[in-house]
Write an enzyme that holds these catalytic residues in place. Structure first.
Site, PDB file in Angstrom:
ATOM      1  N   LYS A 153       0.874  -1.172   0.000  1.00 14.12           N
ATOM      2  CA  LYS A 153       0.000   0.000   0.000  1.00 14.12           C
ATOM      3  C   LYS A 153       0.906   1.215   0.000  1.00 14.12           C
ATOM      4  O   LYS A 153       1.643   1.462   0.961  1.00 14.12           O
ATOM      5  CB  LYS A 153      -0.913   0.018   1.225  1.00 14.12           C
ATOM      6  CG  LYS A 153      -1.863   1.218   1.199  1.00 14.12           C
ATOM      7  CD  LYS A 153      -2.574   1.427   2.519  1.00 14.12           C
ATOM      8  CE  LYS A 153      -3.373   2.738   2.441  1.00 14.12           C
ATOM      9  NZ  LYS A 153      -3.852   3.155   3.775  1.00 14.12           N
TER      10      LYS A 153
ATOM     11  N   ALA B 263      -9.560   5.686   4.244  1.00 15.96           N
ATOM     12  CA  ALA B 263      -9.395   6.874   5.099  1.00 15.96           C
ATOM     13  C   ALA B 263     -10.661   7.700   5.236  1.00 15.96           C
ATOM     14  O   ALA B 263     -11.334   8.015   4.261  1.00 15.96           O
ATOM     15  CB  ALA B 263      -8.265   7.765   4.600  1.00 15.96           C
TER      16      ALA B 263
ATOM     17  N   ASN C 276      -9.633   1.807   9.791  1.00 11.38           N
ATOM     18  CA  ASN C 276      -8.796   1.672  10.984  1.00 11.38           C
ATOM     19  C   ASN C 276      -9.348   2.520  12.128  1.00 11.38           C
ATOM     20  O   ASN C 276      -9.878   2.011  13.104  1.00 11.38           O
ATOM     21  CB  ASN C 276      -7.358   2.053  10.665  1.00 11.38           C
ATOM     22  CG  ASN C 276      -6.375   1.698  11.793  1.00 11.38           C
ATOM     23  OD1 ASN C 276      -5.186   1.878  11.644  1.00 11.38           O
ATOM     24  ND2 ASN C 276      -6.839   1.181  12.909  1.00 11.38           N
TER      25      ASN C 276
END
Length: 279
Positions: free
Chosen positions: A121, A208, A230
């Site tokens: 990534k 994100a 996350n």
């Protein structure tokens, strides 16, 4: 007990092969998880397991010494025979740094038994205030890494032209941000993201800024192949519960995408027939 998914497959409503495909590798889950920001090791482990993810990202720069990679406790206890590692270049601000960290990531995967794992990534972030990815640096690093045989998953601002350029040089996915890293603001640039999805021939993964399960539903519903989450899980009051909510949200979004929503109308339409009324 009858499993709804099994029933849908038997009736031909969904294809049993409807899995995420990246660089020729099949993944059962469309939910990818980050491994940072959790309060403790147990929360991270439990959230990952409950999410039923197939891919977890690891910030290579956190590993100070690859010779002691096995002592990085989360990697030591995760079932790596069931999880695919996605090393990331988080924290890199230059092309050179990202390329070097990508090489360390590949070595890390080899040491952990995933000798055929060439995924990375790619993050090149020179902006320390808003943490927005550097488009020029990302393109340069991606071109170099693709040429060296890496399967590159670049993290970008949702710029349709950049996304197309990255696809054309050989990136296996493109990962536009929903909103700034860790903001939890959800999908803030829907039009550009939709253009990227509609124009792509590689999987588009929203990364994100997702804040809750409804964001994951919307992202998958609009056609993204997967989401990477996350902060939304790690910072939730109950990370494990949020991980399960994200899992269900991704499934719900995928079903809605496959079902194809009804056509919207500016006028009301009666749900009951106007014939055969009893007076």
């Amino acid at each position: 007990m009858i499993c709804p998914t099994d029933t849908l497959e038997q009736e031909g409503v969904i294809d049993s092969s409807d899995s995420l495909l990246i660089n020729g590798r099949v993944f059962n889950s469309r939910l990818m998880l980050g491994t940072g920001k959790y309060k403790n090791l147990q929360e991270a482990y439990s959230s990952i397991i409950v999410s039923q993810t197939s891919i977890v990202t690891v910030a290579v720069r956190r590993l100070q010494n690859l010779g002691h990679v096995k002592h990085y406790s989360l990697l030591d206890i995760l079932p790596l025979d069931m999880l695919w590692l996605l090393p990331n270049t988080a924290g890199c601000s230059t092309v050179e740094e990202a390329v070097r960290v990508a090489a360390l990531g590949r070595e890390m995967c080899c040491r952990l038994g995933q000798v055929d794992n060439n995924f990375v990534k790619l993050e090149v972030i020179a902006d320390s205030q808003y943490l927005l990815p550097d488009p020029i640096g990302t393109l340069k690093a991606a071109e170099y890494l693709v040429d060296k045989g890496y399967a590159v998953l670049p993290y970008i601002y949702p710029d349709p032209m950049l996304a197309k350029q990255l696809e054309e040089i050989g990136c296996v996915t493109v990962m536009p941000l929903a909103s700034p890293i860790g903001s939890g603001k959800g999908l803030q640039n829907l039009e550009n993201i939709q253009i990227i999805i509609n124009s792509a021939s590689v999987p588009i993964i929203i990364d994100a800024g997702l804040g809750t399960s409804s964001d994951a539903v919307k992202a998958i519903e609009m056609g993204s192949a997967a989401v990477l989450v996350n902060s939304a899980i790690a910072y939730a009051k109950s990370p494990v519960l949020m991980a399960d909510a994200m899992r269900l949200g991704v499934i719900s979004g995928r079903y809605a995408y496959l079902a194809k929503r009804m056509i919207q109308s500016d006028q009301a339409r009666p749900s009951s027939p106007s014939t055969g009324l009893v007076y």
